[in-house]
Design an enzyme around this catalytic site. Sequence first.
Site, PDB file in Angstrom:
ATOM      1  N   HIS A 207      37.014  69.555 -12.103  1.00 43.30           N
ATOM      2  CA  HIS A 207      36.281  70.712 -11.573  1.00 43.30           C
ATOM      3  C   HIS A 207      34.940  70.384 -10.941  1.00 43.30           C
ATOM      4  CE1 HIS A 207      34.128  70.241 -15.328  1.00 43.30           C
ATOM      5  NE2 HIS A 207      33.222  71.067 -14.893  1.00 43.30           N
TER       6      HIS A 207
HETATM    7  N1  UDP Z   1      38.246  73.516 -21.853  1.00 45.86           N
HETATM    8  C1  UDP Z   1      39.078  74.544 -22.284  1.00 45.86           C
HETATM    9  N2  UDP Z   1      40.120  74.917 -21.481  1.00 45.86           N
HETATM   10  C2  UDP Z   1      40.383  74.303 -20.285  1.00 45.86           C
HETATM   11  C3  UDP Z   1      39.545  73.247 -19.879  1.00 45.86           C
HETATM   12  C4  UDP Z   1      38.467  72.875 -20.679  1.00 45.86           C
HETATM   13  O1  UDP Z   1      38.877  75.111 -23.370  1.00 45.86           O
HETATM   14  O2  UDP Z   1      41.345  74.708 -19.607  1.00 45.86           O
HETATM   15  C5  UDP Z   1      37.105  73.134 -22.724  1.00 45.86           C
HETATM   16  C6  UDP Z   1      37.100  71.697 -23.145  1.00 45.86           C
HETATM   17  O3  UDP Z   1      37.874  71.515 -24.303  1.00 45.86           O
HETATM   18  C7  UDP Z   1      35.616  71.433 -23.381  1.00 45.86           C
HETATM   19  C8  UDP Z   1      34.944  72.322 -22.373  1.00 45.86           C
HETATM   20  O4  UDP Z   1      35.909  73.301 -21.983  1.00 45.86           O
HETATM   21  O5  UDP Z   1      35.228  71.835 -24.681  1.00 45.86           O
HETATM   22  C9  UDP Z   1      34.509  71.529 -21.184  1.00 45.86           C
HETATM   23  O6  UDP Z   1      34.082  72.362 -20.204  1.00 45.86           O
HETATM   24  P1  UDP Z   1      34.098  71.990 -18.659  1.00 45.86           P
HETATM   25  O7  UDP Z   1      35.040  70.862 -18.421  1.00 45.86           O
HETATM   26  O8  UDP Z   1      34.302  73.249 -17.913  1.00 45.86           O
HETATM   27  O9  UDP Z   1      32.580  71.555 -18.380  1.00 45.86           O
HETATM   28  P2  UDP Z   1      31.727  70.252 -18.628  1.00 45.86           P
HETATM   29  O10 UDP Z   1      31.933  69.787 -20.030  1.00 45.86           O
HETATM   30  O11 UDP Z   1      32.128  69.241 -17.606  1.00 45.86           O
HETATM   31  O12 UDP Z   1      30.321  70.711 -18.393  1.00 45.86           O
END
Ligand code: UDP
Length: 362
Positions: A207
């Site tokens: 993403h």
């Molecule tokens: N996550 C979720 N469902 C999804 C994709 C990610 O629950 O379909 C959770 C994942 O387990 C983690 C968090 O969202 O705890 C990560 O968020 P994201 O990847 O959106 O953002 P980042 O961590 O890169 O800021």
Amino acid sequence: MRKILTVLGARPQFIKASVVSHAIATTPGLTEVLVHTGQHFDANMSDVFFAELGMAKPDYFLDIHGGSHGAMTGRMLEAVEKVMLQEKPDVVLVYGDTNSTLAGALAAAKLHIPVAHVEAGLRSFNMAMPEEINRILTDRISHWLFTPTQAASANLQREGYAADKIIEVGDVMYDVALHHGSRVQPGTGLMAQLGLTEKGYVLATIHRQENTDHPQRLAAIVDALTATARTLPVVWPLHPRTRAVLQKAGLLDALASQVKLIEPVGYLDMVQLEKFAALIATDSGGVQKEAFFYQVPCVTLRDETEWVELVQAGWNRLAPPVDAQALQAAMAGALGSRGQDVQPYGVGDAAGRVVNSILNVV
Ligand code: UDP
């Protein structure tokens, strides 16, 4: 009674806040006002986390999403300032590195309300990332810098922050994983629906703007995952931004015939998919760490990572998405690998330490 006003708005922030909000609720003398900016608003990007992680409904929902970074942040700034003027909190609490984080911190700092930043000190050293700008600016105007790792603390020391502002508490996501990681079983629910077997598939998430908004990088990722799917099923919960870009580029249908594309999933479904995967390929920060929490090898589809300790310990490999064959080779190489036995994210008491530190001062 001391009042903490928490500003959140994006999926990973709901997950991080779940443990800290619980710690606030169970600490005498503290009360929390929850402000949801609306940055992520769909049922499967927002509501599901509140329900599954036992969180209270937000006190304010600002319904701000979409538009350019400047427009979104500006609208949030104005709206959260209004809430702060009305609520007069003693502390404003923000998480991570999104536009909601920066808007919350900036509005509070201008009103002379001390800001607590959870997940301070992370750096990619890549100023092309909107997250890098948000986190550097938020750190600069925060009163408490709650860092998750030694590397994050060292970044802040190098930038000249006073030692007493840097509080290394560990990673609140580790607390969440300890609380909820054991709630899932292999082979049931979503895994059964998708026909997935334990250690018999690859889980992918993409993403970051640096991948979704660069057609060549996205094409390299799509080609590598498609090629990998010839030997192992690949399941890919699609972030709304990624789905929109793939659709626009006309790549969605061909991809859907090779890879199991699904809607974003709730936290428990995600933990199940992570825990029982043979390999995780991702550009998410949170997912890199969860791969490690569940001892699953990870390939990070980026040029750099903020979570350097996992690369050093051999749990994570960086694979810049420039060439599909190189990506595919990195994934094949990571399958079946294990890193060293390390514990870089604390002991699972980060949320309590955040709340205690705040309580000692206000
Ligand atoms: N996550 C979720 N469902 C999804 C994709 C990610 O629950 O379909 C959770 C994942 O387990 C983690 C968090 O969202 O705890 C990560 O968020 P994201 O990847 O959106 O953002 P980042 O961590 O890169 O800021």
